[in-house]
Every structure is written in structure tokens, then in C-alpha cells.
Design a protein around this motif. Structure first.
Motif, PDB file in Angstrom:
ATOM      1  N   TYR A 101       9.032  -4.918  -7.181  1.00  0.00           N
ATOM      2  CA  TYR A 101       9.913  -4.149  -6.607  1.00  0.00           C
ATOM      3  C   TYR A 101      11.211  -3.974  -7.425  1.00  0.00           C
ATOM      4  O   TYR A 101      12.391  -3.956  -6.697  1.00  0.00           O
ATOM      5  N   THR A 141       0.777  -1.199   0.036  1.00  0.00           N
ATOM      6  CA  THR A 141       0.140  -0.126  -0.108  1.00  0.00           C
ATOM      7  C   THR A 141       0.877   1.077  -0.045  1.00  0.00           C
ATOM      8  O   THR A 141       0.242   2.141  -0.065  1.00  0.00           O
ATOM      9  N   ARG A 142       1.977   1.290   0.184  1.00  0.00           N
ATOM     10  CA  ARG A 142       2.983   2.409   0.248  1.00  0.00           C
ATOM     11  C   ARG A 142       3.281   2.832  -1.291  1.00  0.00           C
ATOM     12  O   ARG A 142       3.275   2.050  -2.171  1.00  0.00           O
ATOM     13  N   GLN A 143       3.345   4.150  -1.346  1.00  0.00           N
ATOM     14  CA  GLN A 143       3.846   4.789  -2.599  1.00  0.00           C
ATOM     15  C   GLN A 143       5.349   4.317  -2.578  1.00  0.00           C
ATOM     16  O   GLN A 143       6.316   4.170  -1.917  1.00  0.00           O
ATOM     17  N   GLN A 144       6.032   4.208  -4.058  1.00  0.00           N
ATOM     18  CA  GLN A 144       7.453   3.998  -4.185  1.00  0.00           C
ATOM     19  C   GLN A 144       8.312   4.679  -3.614  1.00  0.00           C
ATOM     20  O   GLN A 144       9.227   3.964  -3.052  1.00  0.00           O
ATOM     21  N   PRO A 145       8.276   6.052  -3.204  1.00  0.00           N
ATOM     22  CA  PRO A 145       9.371   6.867  -2.556  1.00  0.00           C
ATOM     23  C   PRO A 145       9.467   6.193  -1.106  1.00  0.00           C
ATOM     24  O   PRO A 145      10.505   6.130  -0.593  1.00  0.00           O
ATOM     25  N   ASP A 146       8.331   5.800  -0.523  1.00  0.00           N
ATOM     26  CA  ASP A 146       8.247   5.196   0.887  1.00  0.00           C
ATOM     27  C   ASP A 146       8.503   3.691   0.898  1.00  0.00           C
ATOM     28  O   ASP A 146       8.874   3.394   1.984  1.00  0.00           O
ATOM     29  N   GLN A 147       8.647   3.068  -0.326  1.00  0.00           N
ATOM     30  CA  GLN A 147       8.812   1.812  -0.250  1.00  0.00           C
ATOM     31  C   GLN A 147      10.366   1.584  -0.211  1.00  0.00           C
ATOM     32  O   GLN A 147      10.899   0.454   0.380  1.00  0.00           O
TER      33      GLN A 147
END
Length: 411
Positions: free
Chosen positions: A168, A131-137
Motif C-alpha cells: 500500500y 479485496t478493495r480496489q485502489q480508489p476505495d482503499q
């Protein structure tokens, strides 16, 4: 460890640390929650003081300039308090958030099968990636990389899952995924044993399906833990049934809540009524297994004399035609089967009148049931053929991952 410096868990120079990302979230959430709580408390106090007051009048009072100024002052105080927090205090707050996420996940999804002490945190991190956006991943991936580098099987297994599905940034590679699954399986991590069994049984590696090898992996997985989603016991019982190991199939099916376990349960046992066993096998058909079509005809045949629903005739024809688009001679076929049953049962008084009604009922039931079973299969979102990122992997979590994995299969 194989390839941990690149691919799925490669770090970027611009990525933030996990604690930094989480502490920023902690600040904004704390401020918003404090302001909302104050508004709620003020509203409740006003209502308690004057239960007959109109809601609009209360809202008007709460939105007055005095209240707004007071709220603004309180928010400024809150912000000042957060800003004055020492780096060590912020770090402590950030460190607690993974634990909070872990507790929340356990409340929603239940306990998960882990080996390492860090296992619950790793599962919570994996779930949060969806559920996280890419920057937060990036921060989460860096943390999972650290766990995998230290040999934690839960994180190593997720490396395999990421390579299998090309997630990812990992290149899609089943051979690489299998290496990671085997590494985690060597530590008796049940999800890896399950995935290896599934890959073998379905022939996902490009080889022919190997039910014997799949059963061997699954039987070992069965000795380790109780998978409450029913995936391990369901596939174990099904593979044992398919390889003609009936005692094992029944043993694996005992207490199992998987529809796949209904196959040996319904076909090898006779303690339940025919309608219940038919219902079990219909549920098994919805999983994608075709065994139930022929098995319903098989278990209903010995009960022809007492079965007024002519289940045998219905499902003999369904098993014969469920792959066909049209059924041009279905009424004639129904008539032949009904007449054969009539001879076995013995014609009773009024049979000629009942015969036409029975034939019409069987002939109309067959195409409707074929369509119903097709729709049941289409609507089944449990995805029995999917490998798993962890276990249990119940319906709620299948739904969580479905957009990600469905997108992967459509690329």
C-alpha cells in the motif's frame, strides 16, 4: 508516532471520507436488494397459487409489461426514498457498515485477538483492504491512519506489516517494520510478539537465526491469549524443542493444533502407536521443518522387534537420501539394513524367502516416500514462515492474503 504522515497511510487530497464511500455503497445495494426481493416474493406467490404451473409460464407472467411497469415504479420510489434521506441519516447508515463488515468477518473467520475497544473494527478494515480496489482503499487507509495515530496497537502492528512487505505504498523496510512491531509489543499485543519471534528465529533481519531470542518472544506471546490458528503454540513448541528445552516443548505442544507441535509430541512421548507418531512427523515435514526425517528413524528403532513394516530401515534411508536427486544403490543399502534388523530380531523359518520381498519393498518405498513428502511440502499453503497482519491467522485468511504477499515476494 513514527512516520504516520507519509508512506503507507499518506492521505491524498482527492480521497473520500470513509462514511461517504460506504453510504454510496449502501444506496446502490439497498435498491438492488429491494428489487430482487420483490421479484422473489412475486415468484413464490405465483408458485403457491398454482403449484402445477410451468416455470416458463410463471416467468412469462412476471416479465409481462404490467409487472415490469410496477417494478419500475417501485424502483423509482426506492430511489426517491434514498435521495430524500437527510445527510445525518446517510451518515448513520455509513457508520453502521463497518460494524456489519466486522460481524460478517467474525462469522466467517471467528474472533480475533485485540486489545483496544476499536480492535475488531480495525481487523475488519485490514481484511477489507485485500479485496478493495485502489480508489476505495484510500478511505480505509485514512481510517487506519487515524487509529494508528491514536496508538491503537492493532493499527500500529499493521503499519509494521505493511513496511515489512512493502504494501500500500509503504517502502519495504524490515527495520521500520520492527520498530512498529516493538511499539505494539510494548502494549502486549500478541501478533507483534509473534512477528518479532518469527523474525529472530528465521534470521529475517539479515543476522543469523537466533532461536533463543525467538523463543523468548514466543514464550511471552504464549502467556497472553489463545491463538486458535496454532501459530504461536506451534512455533513456541518447535523453538523449545530445537533449543533442548524438552519440558517446555511438551508444555507448549499440549492442546496445540499446529503440525510443528507434532515434533515434540511424537518424539518425546510414547503413549501413541508408532503409525500415529510417524503420521505426525510426516505432517511436520510438510511445514518445511526437516526434523521429522531423522526423528522417524529415531522413534522407530526401539520398536524394531515388533514393527513388521520395517519403518526403521525405510526412514533411515529416506533421511540419508531425501536431498539427493538419484538413488543408484538403494537396493543394496536396503539389503544391508534389512539384514541388520534380521540379526537383531533373529532369523525365523522362511526368512530367506521373506528377505527378498522385504528388501524389494523397502527399496521401492524410499523413492516414492521422498517424492510424496516433497509434494506434501509444496502443497502446504499455511506458510509457517510468514509474519501475520493479526491473529488468529488461519488457513482461510492465509489464502486471502496469499495473492498479495506472493506478488510482493516475486517483485
Amino acid at each position: 508516532m513514527m512516520g504516520l504522515s507519509g508512506g503507507v497511510f499518506a492521505q491524498t487530497s482527492g480521497s473520500q471520507t470513509y462514511s461517504t464511500v460506504e453510504s454510496q455503497v449502501a444506496k446502490s445495494v439497498a435498491i438492488d436488494r429491494q428489487a430482487a426481493a420483490q421479484q422473489k416474493e412475486a415468484r413464490a406467490t405465483a408458485l403457491a397459487a398454482n403449484p402445477n404451473a410451468q416455470q416458463g409460464a410463471i416467468d412469462s407472467a412476471l416479465n409481462s409489461l404490467v409487472i415490469k411497469n410496477e417494478t419500475k415504479n417501485q424502483q423509482q420510489l426506492n430511489q426517491a426514498s434514498v435521495a430524500s434521506a437527510t445527510p445525518s441519516l446517510v451518515e448513520q447508515v455509513g457508520a453502521t457498515l463497518p460494524k456489519l463488515a466486522q460481524i460478517g468477518g467474525q462469522l466467517k473467520y471467528g474472533e480475533h485477538i485485540v486489545i483496544s475497544q476499536e480492535g475488531p473494527e480495525i481487523i475488519a478494515l485490514i481484511r477489507s483492504l485485500v479485496t478493495r480496489q485502489q480508489p476505495d482503499q484510500r478511505a480505509v487507509i485514512a481510517r487506519l491512519q487515524e487509529f494508528a495515530s491514536n496508538g491503537k496497537p492493532e493499527a500500529v502492528h499493521f503499519l509494521g506489516f505493511s513496511f515489512e512487505h512493502g504494501l500500500y505504498g509503504a517502502p519495504k523496510s524490515l527495520s521500520q517494520a520492527t520498530k512498529y512491531y516493538q511499539l505494539a509489543a510494548s502494549q502486549n499485543y500478541q501478533p507483534s510478539l509473534y512477528n518479532l519471534g518469527l523474525i529472530a528465529a528465521y534470521g529475517k533481519s539479515g543476522n543469523a537465526p537466533d532461536l533463543e531470542r525467538g523463543l523468548a518472544w514466543m514464550a511471552k506471546a504464549m502467556t497472553l491469549a489463545n491463538d486458535t490458528s496454532g501459530r504461536v503454540c506451534g512455533l513456541a513448541s518447535f523453538l523449545a524443542f530445537r533449543t533442548n528445552r524438552q519440558p517446555e516443548a511438551v508444555r507448549f505442544a499440549k492442546g496445540c493444533n499446529s503440525a510443528l507441535a507434532h515434533i515434540p509430541r511424537a518424539s518425546l512421548g510414547d503413549t501413541e502407536s508408532l503409525p500415529i507418531r510417524v503420521g505426525w512427523l510426516r505432517d511436520s515435514i510438510a511445514t518445511g521443518a526437516d526434523d521429522g526425517y531423522s526423528l522417524i528413524a529415531k522413534i522407530s528403532k526401539p520398536l524394531i522387534k515388533t514393527d513388521n513394516n520395517f519403518t526403521f530401515c525405510k526412514y533411515v534411508l529416506i533421511n540419508r537420501h531425501y536431498r539427493r536427486a538419484t538413488l543408484p544403490n538403494i537396493k543394496d543399502e536396503a539389503a544391508r539394513c534389512v539384514d541388520q534388523v534380521g540379526k537383531m530380531v533373529g532369523s525365523e523359518k522362511g526368512w530367506s524367502v521373506q528377505r527378498e520381498q522385504i528388501i524389494a519393498g523397502v527399496a521401492s518405498f524410499v523413492p516414492m516416500e521422498i517424492e510424496t513428502l516433497k509434494n506434501m511440502r509444496k502443497s502446504n499453503k499455511f506458510h509457517y514462515s510468514w509474519t501475520v497482519p493479526y491473529l488468529p491467522f488461519a488457513q482461510a485468511e492465509t489464502d486471502l492474503f496469499e495473492p498479495l504477499l506472493t506478488k510482493e515476494t516475486q517483485r
